[in-house]
Design a protein around this motif. Structure first.
Motif: not given
Length: 119
Positions: A37-38, A41-42, A45, A96, A100, A105-107, A109
């Motif tokens: 995610l860090r 994904v984050g 996005v 997404a 956000l 919080d990307i988690r 999402v």
């Protein structure tokens, strides 16, 4: 599309493919999921968000947008695999980004989009 966004998408795409090579988590692997995610994904996005909220609106060409969204989905597939879930993602990066903005919080999402992990 700015040259900087193009380069960032390419780098994220390469990192996703490198992360996928030999990827075999032992679910549940929450630490690895959070790392994805860090690191993937984050930031993916963020490319979209920054293009839409910066001083100048960045217009993605269709090919570039498809690469960005495909990369985003690849990162989500790796994330879900950490929980033993196989995805064949077709998730919208725009959705997404909207999530956000709402959650910060990307988690959250990733969980809302994929249902992984189950709440």
């Amino acid at each position: 599309m700015s040259h900087q966004s193009h380069d960032r998408i390419r780098a994220l795409e390469r990192r996703a493919e490198a992360a996928a090579e030999g990827f075999d988590p032992t679910p549940p692997d929450e630490a690895r999921a959070l790392e994805l995610l860090r690191e993937g994904v984050g930031p993916t996005v963020a490319v979209y968000c920054e293009a839409r909220t910066g001083d100048a609106w960045v217009r993605f060409g269709q090919r570039e947008f498809d690469r960005l969204e495909r990369t985003f989905n690849r990162w989500l597939e790796l994330y879900a695999a950490c929980y033993g879930v196989a995805l064949d993602g077709d998730y919208s990066i725009r959705t997404a980004a909207e999530l956000l903005v709402d959650t910060h919080d990307i988690r959250d999402v990733a969980t809302v989009l994929t249902g992984v992990p189950e709440r």
